[in-house]
Design a protein around this motif. Structure first.
Motif, PDB file in Angstrom:
ATOM      1  N   GLN A 172      -7.404   8.083  10.714  1.00  0.00           N
ATOM      2  CA  GLN A 172      -6.485   8.496  11.766  1.00  0.00           C
ATOM      3  C   GLN A 172      -6.348  10.017  11.846  1.00  0.00           C
ATOM      4  OE1 GLN A 172      -2.785   6.408  11.561  1.00  0.00           O
ATOM      5  NE2 GLN A 172      -1.827   7.657  13.116  1.00  0.00           N
ATOM      6  N   ILE A 177       2.593  10.368  13.114  1.00  0.00           N
ATOM      7  CA  ILE A 177       3.415   9.373  13.820  1.00  0.00           C
ATOM      8  C   ILE A 177       4.214   9.996  14.961  1.00  0.00           C
ATOM      9  CG2 ILE A 177       3.601   7.887  11.786  1.00  0.00           C
ATOM     10  CD1 ILE A 177       6.573   8.779  11.559  1.00  0.00           C
ATOM     11  N   LYS A 212      -1.430   5.682   2.472  1.00  0.00           N
ATOM     12  CA  LYS A 212      -1.120   4.519   3.311  1.00  0.00           C
ATOM     13  C   LYS A 212      -0.123   4.965   4.361  1.00  0.00           C
ATOM     14  CE  LYS A 212       1.030  -0.080   3.204  1.00  0.00           C
ATOM     15  NZ  LYS A 212       1.971  -0.068   4.242  1.00  0.00           N
ATOM     16  N   GLY A 258       1.877   2.976   7.074  1.00  0.00           N
ATOM     17  CA  GLY A 258       2.235   1.715   7.701  1.00  0.00           C
ATOM     18  C   GLY A 258       3.297   1.913   8.767  1.00  0.00           C
ATOM     19  N   LYS A 259       3.817   0.798   9.271  1.00  0.00           N
ATOM     20  CA  LYS A 259       4.865   0.869  10.295  1.00  0.00           C
ATOM     21  C   LYS A 259       6.213   1.264   9.703  1.00  0.00           C
ATOM     22  CE  LYS A 259       2.689  -2.359  13.374  1.00  0.00           C
ATOM     23  NZ  LYS A 259       2.842  -3.286  14.422  1.00  0.00           N
ATOM     24  N   ARG A 260       6.469   0.872   8.457  1.00  0.00           N
ATOM     25  CA  ARG A 260       7.772   1.132   7.833  1.00  0.00           C
ATOM     26  C   ARG A 260       7.703   2.044   6.613  1.00  0.00           C
ATOM     27  NH1 ARG A 260      12.072  -2.091   9.355  1.00  0.00           N
ATOM     28  NH2 ARG A 260      13.153  -0.319   8.477  1.00  0.00           N
ATOM     29  N   SER A 316      10.247   6.300   4.032  1.00  0.00           N
ATOM     30  CA  SER A 316      10.654   5.204   4.904  1.00  0.00           C
ATOM     31  C   SER A 316      10.584   5.697   6.337  1.00  0.00           C
ATOM     32  CB  SER A 316      12.071   4.759   4.569  1.00  0.00           C
ATOM     33  OG  SER A 316      12.494   3.757   5.459  1.00  0.00           O
ATOM     34  N   ILE A 317       9.938   4.937   7.177  1.00  0.00           N
ATOM     35  CA  ILE A 317       9.807   5.278   8.601  1.00  0.00           C
ATOM     36  C   ILE A 317      10.730   4.356   9.378  1.00  0.00           C
ATOM     37  CG2 ILE A 317       8.216   5.405  10.562  1.00  0.00           C
ATOM     38  CD1 ILE A 317       5.954   5.716   8.419  1.00  0.00           C
ATOM     39  N   PRO A 364      12.370   2.049  12.291  1.00  0.00           N
ATOM     40  CA  PRO A 364      11.719   1.232  13.329  1.00  0.00           C
ATOM     41  C   PRO A 364      11.739   1.943  14.669  1.00  0.00           C
ATOM     42  CG  PRO A 364      13.802   0.235  12.622  1.00  0.00           C
ATOM     43  CD  PRO A 364      13.577   1.447  11.776  1.00  0.00           C
ATOM     44  N   ARG A 365      10.686   1.754  15.413  1.00  0.00           N
ATOM     45  CA  ARG A 365      10.610   2.328  16.784  1.00  0.00           C
ATOM     46  C   ARG A 365      11.542   1.541  17.676  1.00  0.00           C
ATOM     47  NH1 ARG A 365       7.245   6.960  17.229  1.00  0.00           N
ATOM     48  NH2 ARG A 365       5.865   6.860  15.449  1.00  0.00           N
ATOM     49  N   THR A 366      12.250   2.262  18.550  1.00  0.00           N
ATOM     50  CA  THR A 366      13.167   1.573  19.473  1.00  0.00           C
ATOM     51  C   THR A 366      12.663   1.599  20.878  1.00  0.00           C
ATOM     52  OG1 THR A 366      14.432   3.617  19.702  1.00  0.00           O
ATOM     53  CG2 THR A 366      15.239   1.986  18.119  1.00  0.00           C
TER      54      THR A 366
END
Length: 143
Positions: A2, A77, A109, A111-113, A138-139, A141-143
């Motif tokens: 990426q 991100i 890594k 990831g989404k979270r 910690s990422i 959550p997308r809103t």
């Protein structure tokens, strides 16, 4: 692998707008480059980062590593101010001299979270790293 979605200028502008306290007393942290899953930062030498004995302090190296991880994550991100450190482990490997430090952050890594990475801190003129860091973020959550 990426590639970053933010440029160095975009990332620097975001950091300055959202975290102006990082530069109180003068701007010492600079994002030098971004690449696929990587970021390179420089901490300019300052007497304010010295500890007794003439070495750079552990907290200044920890802050550099944390900032480098945050930069590499956001570069990949986008501008998510609420991504937060959940773990940071640092191993001090040698005494850094009173000079600039460099941090090479690498995502292991993304990831989404959660994002997991490592940072190697080096210094010109010293053979090998002065510190090695592993970190998890910690990422939100997308809103």
């Amino acid at each position: 692998m990426q590639k970053p979605i933010m440029s160095v200028t975009e990332l620097e502008n975001f950091m300055e707008a959202n975290f102006p306290q990082m530069h109180e007393g003068g701007k010492l942290n600079h994002i030098e480059g971004l690449g696929p899953m990587t970021a390179r930062m420089r901490l300019l030498y300052s007497d304010r980062n010295l500890r007794p004995g003439g070495t750079l302090s552990g907290p200044s190296m920890m802050a550099l590593a944390d900032y480098a991880m945050y930069a590499v994550i956001l570069a990949h991100i986008g501008p998510v101010a609420l991504a937060v450190t959940t773990n940071l482990n640092i191993n001090f490997l040698r005494k850094p001299e009173p000079a600039d430090l460099f941090a090479e952050a690498k995502l292991l890594k993304l990831g989404k979270r959660l994002a997991v990475g490592e940072v190697t801190i080096t210094q010109d003129g010293l053979d090998g790293p002065v510190a090695h860091v592993t970190s998890t973020y910690s990422i939100p959550p997308r809103t």
